[in-house]
Write an enzyme that holds these catalytic residues in place. Structure first.
Site, PDB file in Angstrom:
ATOM      1  N   THR A   1     -32.775 -15.513  -4.042  1.00  0.00           N
ATOM      2  CA  THR A   1     -31.318 -15.471  -3.874  1.00  0.00           C
ATOM      3  C   THR A   1     -30.801 -14.082  -3.496  1.00  0.00           C
ATOM      4  OG1 THR A   1     -31.240 -17.194  -5.555  1.00  0.00           O
ATOM      5  CG2 THR A   1     -29.166 -16.113  -5.045  1.00  0.00           C
TER       6      THR A   1
ATOM      7  N   ILE B   1     -38.470 -13.277  -5.796  1.00  0.00           N
ATOM      8  CA  ILE B   1     -37.061 -12.974  -5.520  1.00  0.00           C
ATOM      9  C   ILE B   1     -36.603 -13.743  -4.284  1.00  0.00           C
ATOM     10  CG2 ILE B   1     -35.457 -11.126  -4.882  1.00  0.00           C
ATOM     11  CD1 ILE B   1     -37.220  -9.268  -6.587  1.00  0.00           C
TER      12      ILE B   1
ATOM     13  N   ASP C   1     -45.149 -20.517  -1.586  1.00  0.00           N
ATOM     14  CA  ASP C   1     -44.458 -20.682  -2.863  1.00  0.00           C
ATOM     15  C   ASP C   1     -44.255 -22.192  -3.112  1.00  0.00           C
ATOM     16  OD1 ASP C   1     -43.059 -19.831  -5.133  1.00  0.00           O
ATOM     17  OD2 ASP C   1     -41.166 -19.561  -4.051  1.00  0.00           O
TER      18      ASP C   1
HETATM   19  P1  13P Z   1     -34.320 -16.530  -7.241  1.00  0.00           P
HETATM   20  O1  13P Z   1     -33.766 -17.173  -6.026  1.00  0.00           O
HETATM   21  O2  13P Z   1     -33.535 -16.829  -8.440  1.00  0.00           O
HETATM   22  O3  13P Z   1     -34.558 -15.076  -7.038  1.00  0.00           O
HETATM   23  O4  13P Z   1     -35.746 -17.197  -7.501  1.00  0.00           O
HETATM   24  C1  13P Z   1     -36.737 -17.167  -6.499  1.00  0.00           C
HETATM   25  C2  13P Z   1     -37.980 -17.860  -6.900  1.00  0.00           C
HETATM   26  O5  13P Z   1     -38.354 -17.904  -8.043  1.00  0.00           O
HETATM   27  C3  13P Z   1     -38.773 -18.519  -5.850  1.00  0.00           C
HETATM   28  O6  13P Z   1     -39.948 -19.060  -6.307  1.00  0.00           O
END
Ligand code: 13P
Length: 300
Positions: free
Chosen positions: A256, A254, A82
Protein backbone atom coordinates in the site's frame (compact mmCIF):
# COMPACT_ATOMS: atom_id res chain seq x y z
CA UNK A 1 26.31 -17.46 -11.19
CA UNK A 2 23.84 -15.61 -8.97
CA UNK A 3 23.55 -16.51 -5.31
CA UNK A 4 20.09 -18.06 -4.70
CA UNK A 5 17.38 -16.04 -2.99
CA UNK A 6 17.16 -18.44 -0.07
CA UNK A 7 20.87 -18.14 0.63
CA UNK A 8 20.55 -14.33 0.57
CA UNK A 9 17.64 -14.42 3.03
CA UNK A 10 19.54 -16.84 5.25
CA UNK A 11 22.44 -14.37 5.37
CA UNK A 12 20.09 -11.50 6.23
CA UNK A 13 18.42 -13.65 8.90
CA UNK A 14 21.73 -14.60 10.53
CA UNK A 15 22.74 -10.94 10.60
CA UNK A 16 19.28 -9.71 11.65
CA UNK A 17 18.90 -7.47 8.62
CA UNK A 18 15.66 -6.50 6.89
CA UNK A 19 14.90 -7.68 3.36
CA UNK A 20 12.01 -5.56 2.09
CA UNK A 21 9.66 -7.04 -0.49
CA UNK A 22 7.90 -4.47 -2.65
CA UNK A 23 4.63 -5.30 -4.41
CA UNK A 24 4.07 -4.28 -8.03
CA UNK A 25 0.33 -3.83 -8.70
CA UNK A 26 1.13 -1.60 -11.74
CA UNK A 27 3.93 -2.55 -14.13
CA UNK A 28 5.52 0.95 -14.35
CA UNK A 29 6.24 0.75 -10.59
CA UNK A 30 8.87 -1.91 -11.11
CA UNK A 31 11.65 0.20 -12.60
CA UNK A 32 11.70 2.93 -9.91
CA UNK A 33 11.69 0.28 -7.16
CA UNK A 34 14.78 -1.39 -8.66
CA UNK A 35 16.40 2.01 -9.10
CA UNK A 36 15.76 3.05 -5.48
CA UNK A 37 17.20 -0.23 -4.19
CA UNK A 38 20.30 0.30 -6.31
CA UNK A 39 20.68 3.95 -5.30
CA UNK A 40 20.51 3.02 -1.60
CA UNK A 41 22.80 0.02 -2.09
CA UNK A 42 19.99 -2.02 -0.46
CA UNK A 43 18.96 -5.59 -1.17
CA UNK A 44 15.25 -6.29 -1.64
CA UNK A 45 12.65 -8.36 -3.44
CA UNK A 46 10.37 -7.25 -6.24
CA UNK A 47 7.05 -9.07 -5.86
CA UNK A 48 3.73 -9.61 -7.50
CA UNK A 49 0.73 -11.37 -5.97
CA UNK A 50 -2.04 -13.08 -7.96
CA UNK A 51 -4.58 -10.45 -6.93
CA UNK A 52 -2.32 -7.77 -8.45
CA UNK A 53 -2.74 -9.12 -11.96
CA UNK A 54 -6.37 -10.11 -11.35
CA UNK A 55 -7.58 -6.87 -9.68
CA UNK A 56 -4.93 -4.24 -10.46
CA UNK A 57 -2.76 -3.61 -13.51
CA UNK A 58 0.24 -5.86 -13.14
CA UNK A 59 -1.28 -7.55 -16.24
CA UNK A 60 0.12 -11.05 -15.78
CA UNK A 61 2.77 -13.07 -14.11
CA UNK A 62 4.81 -13.20 -17.32
CA UNK A 63 4.43 -9.44 -17.94
CA UNK A 64 5.96 -8.78 -14.52
CA UNK A 65 8.75 -11.29 -15.14
CA UNK A 66 9.55 -9.68 -18.52
CA UNK A 67 9.64 -6.20 -17.03
CA UNK A 68 11.77 -7.47 -14.15
CA UNK A 69 14.29 -9.10 -16.48
CA UNK A 70 14.42 -5.86 -18.51
CA UNK A 71 15.32 -3.60 -15.58
CA UNK A 72 16.71 -5.92 -12.88
CA UNK A 73 20.02 -5.44 -11.14
CA UNK A 74 20.73 -8.68 -9.33
CA UNK A 75 23.31 -7.20 -7.06
CA UNK A 76 20.30 -5.59 -5.35
CA UNK A 77 17.18 -7.48 -6.38
CA UNK A 78 15.45 -10.82 -6.84
CA UNK A 79 11.97 -11.63 -8.19
CA UNK A 80 9.43 -13.19 -5.81
CA UNK A 81 5.90 -14.47 -6.41
CA UNK A 82 3.76 -13.20 -3.53
CA UNK A 83 0.39 -14.69 -2.38
CA UNK A 84 -0.81 -17.52 -4.54
CA UNK A 85 -3.79 -18.48 -2.40
CA UNK A 86 -5.36 -21.93 -2.27
CA UNK A 87 -8.61 -20.16 -1.35
CA UNK A 88 -8.60 -16.52 -2.36
CA UNK A 89 -9.83 -13.33 -0.71
CA UNK A 90 -13.26 -13.86 -2.32
CA UNK A 91 -13.43 -17.38 -0.90
CA UNK A 92 -12.93 -19.05 -4.29
CA UNK A 93 -10.68 -22.06 -4.80
CA UNK A 94 -7.62 -21.37 -6.90
CA UNK A 95 -5.89 -23.80 -9.23
CA UNK A 96 -2.54 -22.91 -7.70
CA UNK A 97 -0.13 -25.49 -9.10
CA UNK A 98 -0.21 -24.21 -12.72
CA UNK A 99 0.46 -20.68 -11.44
CA UNK A 100 3.48 -21.88 -9.47
CA UNK A 101 4.74 -23.85 -12.48
CA UNK A 102 4.35 -20.82 -14.77
CA UNK A 103 6.19 -18.63 -12.29
CA UNK A 104 9.11 -21.03 -12.12
CA UNK A 105 9.33 -21.17 -15.93
CA UNK A 106 9.10 -17.37 -16.14
CA UNK A 107 12.13 -16.99 -13.87
CA UNK A 108 10.64 -16.22 -10.44
CA UNK A 109 13.32 -17.11 -7.90
CA UNK A 110 11.01 -17.74 -4.95
CA UNK A 111 7.26 -18.28 -4.53
CA UNK A 112 4.63 -17.99 -1.85
CA UNK A 113 1.85 -20.52 -1.40
CA UNK A 114 -0.85 -19.14 0.87
CA UNK A 115 -2.85 -21.93 2.46
CA UNK A 116 -3.82 -19.78 5.43
CA UNK A 117 -7.57 -20.13 4.76
CA UNK A 118 -7.28 -23.95 5.05
CA UNK A 119 -7.20 -26.22 8.07
CA UNK A 120 -3.72 -26.93 9.44
CA UNK A 121 -3.61 -30.39 7.84
CA UNK A 122 -4.74 -29.12 4.42
CA UNK A 123 -2.38 -26.13 4.60
CA UNK A 124 0.49 -28.53 5.34
CA UNK A 125 -0.49 -30.81 2.43
CA UNK A 126 -0.80 -27.98 -0.13
CA UNK A 127 2.39 -26.28 1.04
CA UNK A 128 4.36 -29.53 0.97
CA UNK A 129 3.21 -30.18 -2.59
CA UNK A 130 4.50 -26.75 -3.67
CA UNK A 131 7.77 -27.20 -1.77
CA UNK A 132 8.44 -30.46 -3.64
CA UNK A 133 7.74 -28.85 -6.99
CA UNK A 134 9.69 -25.65 -6.32
CA UNK A 135 12.69 -27.19 -4.61
CA UNK A 136 13.15 -29.54 -7.56
CA UNK A 137 13.72 -26.37 -9.61
CA UNK A 138 15.92 -24.70 -6.97
CA UNK A 139 13.20 -22.18 -6.07
CA UNK A 140 12.57 -21.15 -2.45
CA UNK A 141 9.09 -21.31 -0.89
CA UNK A 142 7.27 -19.09 1.60
CA UNK A 143 4.24 -20.49 3.42
CA UNK A 144 1.72 -18.81 5.70
CA UNK A 145 0.20 -19.94 8.94
CA UNK A 146 -2.30 -17.80 10.81
CA UNK A 147 -4.55 -15.14 9.32
CA UNK A 148 -3.14 -11.82 8.18
CA UNK A 149 -6.47 -10.11 7.46
CA UNK A 150 -7.31 -7.11 5.30
CA UNK A 151 -7.61 -8.29 1.69
CA UNK A 152 -11.20 -9.45 2.16
CA UNK A 153 -14.08 -7.23 1.06
CA UNK A 154 -16.21 -5.54 3.70
CA UNK A 155 -15.60 -4.58 7.31
CA UNK A 156 -13.15 -6.70 9.30
CA UNK A 157 -14.14 -5.37 12.74
CA UNK A 158 -12.20 -3.03 14.96
CA UNK A 159 -8.43 -3.41 14.68
CA UNK A 160 -7.90 -2.90 18.40
CA UNK A 161 -10.37 -5.67 19.24
CA UNK A 162 -8.69 -8.13 16.88
CA UNK A 163 -5.25 -7.20 18.19
CA UNK A 164 -6.29 -7.52 21.82
CA UNK A 165 -7.96 -10.91 21.26
CA UNK A 166 -5.03 -12.32 19.26
CA UNK A 167 -7.61 -13.82 16.87
CA UNK A 168 -5.92 -15.50 13.92
CA UNK A 169 -2.42 -15.17 15.38
CA UNK A 170 0.02 -17.93 14.44
CA UNK A 171 0.12 -20.63 17.08
CA UNK A 172 3.76 -21.40 18.02
CA UNK A 173 3.42 -25.19 18.29
CA UNK A 174 1.44 -25.38 15.03
CA UNK A 175 4.16 -23.26 13.43
CA UNK A 176 6.80 -25.71 14.55
CA UNK A 177 4.83 -28.63 13.12
CA UNK A 178 4.10 -26.72 9.88
CA UNK A 179 7.75 -25.92 9.24
CA UNK A 180 8.90 -29.45 10.04
CA UNK A 181 6.28 -31.18 7.90
CA UNK A 182 6.31 -28.88 4.87
CA UNK A 183 10.01 -28.05 4.47
CA UNK A 184 9.20 -24.38 3.72
CA UNK A 185 12.09 -21.96 3.57
CA UNK A 186 10.34 -18.92 5.06
CA UNK A 187 7.22 -18.61 7.21
CA UNK A 188 4.72 -15.76 7.09
CA UNK A 189 3.33 -15.23 10.59
CA UNK A 190 0.29 -13.40 11.93
CA UNK A 191 1.30 -11.28 14.94
CA UNK A 192 -0.88 -8.19 14.58
CA UNK A 193 -0.19 -6.80 11.10
CA UNK A 194 -2.97 -6.50 8.53
CA UNK A 195 -2.91 -6.03 4.76
CA UNK A 196 -3.85 -2.66 3.31
CA UNK A 197 -7.41 -2.79 1.93
CA UNK A 198 -7.80 -3.50 -1.79
CA UNK A 199 -11.57 -3.11 -2.24
CA UNK A 200 -12.73 -0.07 -4.22
CA UNK A 201 -14.51 1.30 -1.18
CA UNK A 202 -11.41 1.36 1.04
CA UNK A 203 -8.26 1.13 -1.10
CA UNK A 204 -7.60 4.89 -1.19
CA UNK A 205 -7.99 5.39 2.55
CA UNK A 206 -5.13 5.78 4.96
CA UNK A 207 -4.28 2.40 6.38
CA UNK A 208 -4.80 1.71 10.08
CA UNK A 209 -1.58 1.88 12.10
CA UNK A 210 -1.13 -1.75 13.01
CA UNK A 211 0.99 -2.93 15.91
CA UNK A 212 2.92 -6.14 16.48
CA UNK A 213 2.74 -8.47 19.45
CA UNK A 214 6.48 -8.90 19.93
CA UNK A 215 6.27 -11.32 22.91
CA UNK A 216 4.07 -13.56 20.73
CA UNK A 217 6.64 -13.41 17.93
CA UNK A 218 9.34 -14.27 20.43
CA UNK A 219 7.43 -17.43 21.38
CA UNK A 220 7.21 -18.44 17.71
CA UNK A 221 10.91 -17.68 17.17
CA UNK A 222 11.84 -20.07 19.98
CA UNK A 223 10.47 -23.02 17.99
CA UNK A 224 10.80 -21.87 14.37
CA UNK A 225 14.31 -21.84 13.04
CA UNK A 226 13.85 -20.25 9.61
CA UNK A 227 13.42 -16.64 8.38
CA UNK A 228 9.96 -15.28 9.09
CA UNK A 229 7.90 -12.88 7.01
CA UNK A 230 5.78 -9.90 7.99
CA UNK A 231 2.91 -9.14 5.65
CA UNK A 232 1.05 -5.85 5.75
CA UNK A 233 4.26 -3.88 6.26
CA UNK A 234 2.74 -0.50 5.39
CA UNK A 235 2.12 1.84 8.29
CA UNK A 236 3.58 -0.20 11.13
CA UNK A 237 5.57 1.97 13.54
CA UNK A 238 9.29 1.65 12.92
CA UNK A 239 10.08 0.45 16.44
CA UNK A 240 7.89 -2.64 16.00
CA UNK A 241 9.56 -3.57 12.74
CA UNK A 242 13.04 -3.16 14.20
CA UNK A 243 12.02 -5.34 17.19
CA UNK A 244 10.48 -8.00 14.93
CA UNK A 245 13.74 -8.30 13.00
CA UNK A 246 15.56 -9.13 16.23
CA UNK A 247 13.31 -12.21 16.51
CA UNK A 248 13.91 -13.42 12.97
CA UNK A 249 11.04 -11.73 11.12
CA UNK A 250 13.24 -10.21 8.43
CA UNK A 251 11.26 -10.19 5.19
CA UNK A 252 8.91 -7.21 5.34
CA UNK A 253 6.23 -7.03 2.62
CA UNK A 254 5.19 -3.54 1.55
CA UNK A 255 2.38 -2.84 -0.89
CA UNK A 256 0.00 0.00 0.00
CA UNK A 257 2.77 2.48 0.82
CA UNK A 258 3.88 2.48 -2.84
CA UNK A 259 0.54 1.73 -4.53
CA UNK A 260 -1.26 4.78 -3.15
CA UNK A 261 1.32 7.39 -4.28
CA UNK A 262 1.34 5.75 -7.73
CA UNK A 263 -2.46 5.84 -7.99
CA UNK A 264 -2.63 9.41 -6.71
CA UNK A 265 -0.19 10.77 -9.31
CA UNK A 266 -0.74 8.65 -12.43
CA UNK A 267 -3.60 10.90 -13.53
CA UNK A 268 -0.99 13.66 -14.05
CA UNK A 269 1.48 11.41 -15.89
CA UNK A 270 3.18 8.03 -15.62
CA UNK A 271 6.52 9.82 -15.34
CA UNK A 272 5.27 11.66 -12.23
CA UNK A 273 3.82 8.45 -10.81
CA UNK A 274 7.12 6.62 -11.29
CA UNK A 275 8.92 9.49 -9.57
CA UNK A 276 6.49 9.25 -6.64
CA UNK A 277 7.22 5.52 -6.32
CA UNK A 278 10.97 6.17 -6.48
CA UNK A 279 10.83 8.92 -3.82
CA UNK A 280 8.65 6.84 -1.49
CA UNK A 281 10.81 3.72 -1.87
CA UNK A 282 13.94 5.74 -1.16
CA UNK A 283 12.42 7.26 1.95
CA UNK A 284 11.27 3.85 3.23
CA UNK A 285 14.68 2.29 2.66
CA UNK A 286 16.53 5.17 4.32
CA UNK A 287 14.23 6.37 7.07
CA UNK A 288 11.94 3.49 8.04
CA UNK A 289 13.75 0.24 7.33
CA UNK A 290 17.38 1.20 7.97
CA UNK A 291 18.67 -0.83 5.04
CA UNK A 292 21.00 1.64 3.34
CA UNK A 293 24.08 -0.36 2.34
CA UNK A 294 22.51 -3.77 3.10
CA UNK A 295 23.42 -5.17 -0.34
CA UNK A 296 27.13 -4.95 0.54
CA UNK A 297 26.53 -7.28 3.48
CA UNK A 298 23.86 -9.61 2.04
CA UNK A 299 25.16 -9.92 -1.52
CA UNK A 300 28.77 -8.66 -1.50
P1 13P B 1 0.53 -3.72 2.71
O1 13P B 1 -0.16 -3.38 1.44
O2 13P B 1 -0.32 -3.52 3.88
O3 13P B 1 1.85 -3.05 2.81
O4 13P B 1 0.81 -5.29 2.66
C1 13P B 1 1.54 -5.85 1.59
C2 13P B 1 1.68 -7.32 1.69
O5 13P B 1 1.73 -7.89 2.75
C3 13P B 1 1.75 -8.09 0.45
O6 13P B 1 1.96 -9.43 0.64
Amino acid sequence: MNVGTNELLQRAWRKKMIVPGFNIPYLPMLEPVVQALRDCNSFGLVMVARLEWMKFEARSLTAVAEEYHRVKDERYTRLHLDHVPVIDEDNLRVNYLPIIRNAISAGFQSVMIDGSRLSLANNIAATREVVELAHAAGVAVEGELGAVMGHEDGPTGSYEEIFASGKGFTDPSEAQQFVRQTGVDWLSVAIGSIHGAISNAFKDQKKVEARLNIPHLQRISEVVNIPMVLHGGTGIARRYILDAVQYGCIKINIGTALRQPFEQTRGASVVKAKQAVYDTTLSLLRNELDVTGSASVINP
